[in-house]
Enzyme design. Structure first.
Site, short mmCIF file in Angstrom:
data_model
loop_
_atom_site.label_atom_id
_atom_site.label_comp_id
_atom_site.label_asym_id
_atom_site.label_seq_id
_atom_site.Cartn_x
_atom_site.Cartn_y
_atom_site.Cartn_z
N THR A 1 0.84 -1.19 0.00
CA THR A 1 0.00 0.00 0.00
C THR A 1 0.88 1.24 0.00
O THR A 1 2.05 1.19 0.39
CB THR A 1 -0.92 0.02 1.24
OG1 THR A 1 -1.80 1.14 1.17
CG2 THR A 1 -0.10 0.13 2.52
N HIS A 2 0.31 2.36 -0.43
CA HIS A 2 0.94 3.66 -0.30
C HIS A 2 0.22 4.49 0.77
O HIS A 2 0.47 5.68 0.92
CB HIS A 2 0.91 4.40 -1.64
CG HIS A 2 1.85 3.84 -2.66
ND1 HIS A 2 1.67 2.60 -3.23
CD2 HIS A 2 2.99 4.34 -3.20
CE1 HIS A 2 2.65 2.37 -4.10
NE2 HIS A 2 3.46 3.41 -4.09
N ASN A 3 -0.68 3.84 1.51
CA ASN A 3 -1.51 4.50 2.50
C ASN A 3 -0.91 4.29 3.89
O ASN A 3 -0.92 3.18 4.42
CB ASN A 3 -2.94 3.92 2.43
CG ASN A 3 -3.91 4.63 3.36
OD1 ASN A 3 -3.53 5.16 4.39
ND2 ASN A 3 -5.17 4.63 2.99
N ASP B 1 -7.70 -6.02 -0.30
CA ASP B 1 -8.61 -5.29 -1.16
C ASP B 1 -9.98 -5.37 -0.52
O ASP B 1 -10.40 -6.44 -0.05
CB ASP B 1 -8.65 -5.88 -2.58
CG ASP B 1 -9.34 -4.94 -3.56
OD1 ASP B 1 -8.89 -3.78 -3.68
OD2 ASP B 1 -10.32 -5.35 -4.20
N SER B 2 -10.65 -4.25 -0.44
CA SER B 2 -11.91 -4.24 0.27
C SER B 2 -12.88 -3.28 -0.39
O SER B 2 -12.51 -2.44 -1.21
CB SER B 2 -11.69 -3.85 1.74
OG SER B 2 -11.09 -2.57 1.83
N ARG C 1 -11.37 -5.76 7.79
CA ARG C 1 -9.93 -5.89 7.59
C ARG C 1 -9.29 -6.63 8.76
O ARG C 1 -8.43 -7.50 8.57
CB ARG C 1 -9.28 -4.52 7.41
CG ARG C 1 -7.76 -4.60 7.16
CD ARG C 1 -7.17 -3.26 6.80
NE ARG C 1 -7.63 -2.80 5.50
CZ ARG C 1 -8.40 -1.73 5.31
NH1 ARG C 1 -8.81 -1.01 6.34
NH2 ARG C 1 -8.78 -1.37 4.11
N LYS D 1 -13.56 0.44 16.03
CA LYS D 1 -13.75 -0.06 14.68
C LYS D 1 -12.84 -1.26 14.41
O LYS D 1 -13.27 -2.25 13.80
CB LYS D 1 -13.46 1.05 13.66
CG LYS D 1 -13.62 0.60 12.21
CD LYS D 1 -13.23 1.70 11.23
CE LYS D 1 -13.19 1.17 9.81
NZ LYS D 1 -12.69 2.19 8.85
N ASP E 1 -17.56 5.00 5.56
CA ASP E 1 -17.78 4.90 6.99
C ASP E 1 -18.87 5.83 7.53
O ASP E 1 -19.64 5.42 8.41
CB ASP E 1 -16.47 5.18 7.75
CG ASP E 1 -15.50 4.00 7.69
OD1 ASP E 1 -15.91 2.91 7.26
OD2 ASP E 1 -14.32 4.18 8.07
#
Length: 226
Positions: free
Chosen positions: A11-13, A78-79, A209, A203, A174
């Site tokens: 990821t880049h997050n 992936d979600s 996840r 959460k 969300d």
């Protein structure tokens, strides 16, 4: 870090890295310190084209791409949101439902408009996550590195879509999603919370996840720690 093994999160997050680190810390305990988490962004890896037809396929292709480029084990997910009355849409198109990738407000505003005439009893939905863990073949010295083993697990967070956004936390859909599983403070107050009104800890305890990655922990421990 010394005496650690590297694991790349595809990821880049940076926020996703924090979430995955928290999940692994809870499930691996002290052994989590033996894993050095990196991101594809930190390694300046490109994002692969996510052209899979399912969450599972997209998670695998992201993890495989990292392994082939780096020779390091990788985890990817992936979600997306599945709305029952829309025939499982937005699904894998969740992040670009409005036609632009990553425009969260435009995405959920379009979804709310599409569901405007749908009664509350039929607004059931779920977040689904596919998490993939892929390891490289040993003994290779240059890219593209081979794949040794791969595992994919699924996790769901069930709930419903409300009519107006609420909350400042989280991301994506969300603010318009109320999970069926609610934290204790919501049960005590009698007021259900959207995912965006929950703390990260609340959460994380129920998220799709978390469930998917927790299901991978045994494979991660066996490959990287034991």
């Amino acid at each position: 870090m010394s005496n650690t093994v590297k694991l790349v999160v595809a990821t880049h997050n940076a926020g996703k890295l924090v979430e995955i680190r928290r999940i692994l810390a809870e499930d691996l305990g002290e052994d989590a310190d033996r894993i050095e988490l990196l991101t594809a962004g930190e390694l300046n890896l490109p994002d692969p084209v996510e052209d899979g037809a399912s969450f599972e396929q997209n998670a695998l292709l992201k993890a495989r791409d990292v392994v082939r480029r780096t020779g390091l084990p990788a985890i990817a997910d992936d979600s997306g949101l599945i709305v029952d009355v829309l025939g499982a849409a937005p699904g894998i198109l969740s992040a670009r439902w409005c036609g632009r990738h990553g425009d969260d407000v435009a995405n959920y505003e379009l979804l709310l408009a599409q569901l405007a005439d749908i009664p509350d009893r039929n607004r059931t939905a779920r977040f689904r996550c596919a998490a993939a863990f892929v390891t490289p073949e040993e003994g290779q010295s240059e890219a593209p590195y081979g794949i040794h083993n791969e595992n994919v697990e699924l996790g769901d967070m069930c709930g419903r879509i409300i009519r107006e956004p609420r909350g400042e936390h989280g991301f994506g859909y969300d603010p318009i999603f109320v999970p069926n599983d609610q934290p204790q403070r919501a049960k005590e107050s009698g007021e259900e919370l959207t995912s965006a009104e929950m703390t990260p800890e609340e959460k994380n305890a129920i998220s799709h996840r978390s469930k998917a990655i927790q299901a991978l922990v045994r494979s991660i421990r066996r490959a990287l720690i034991d």
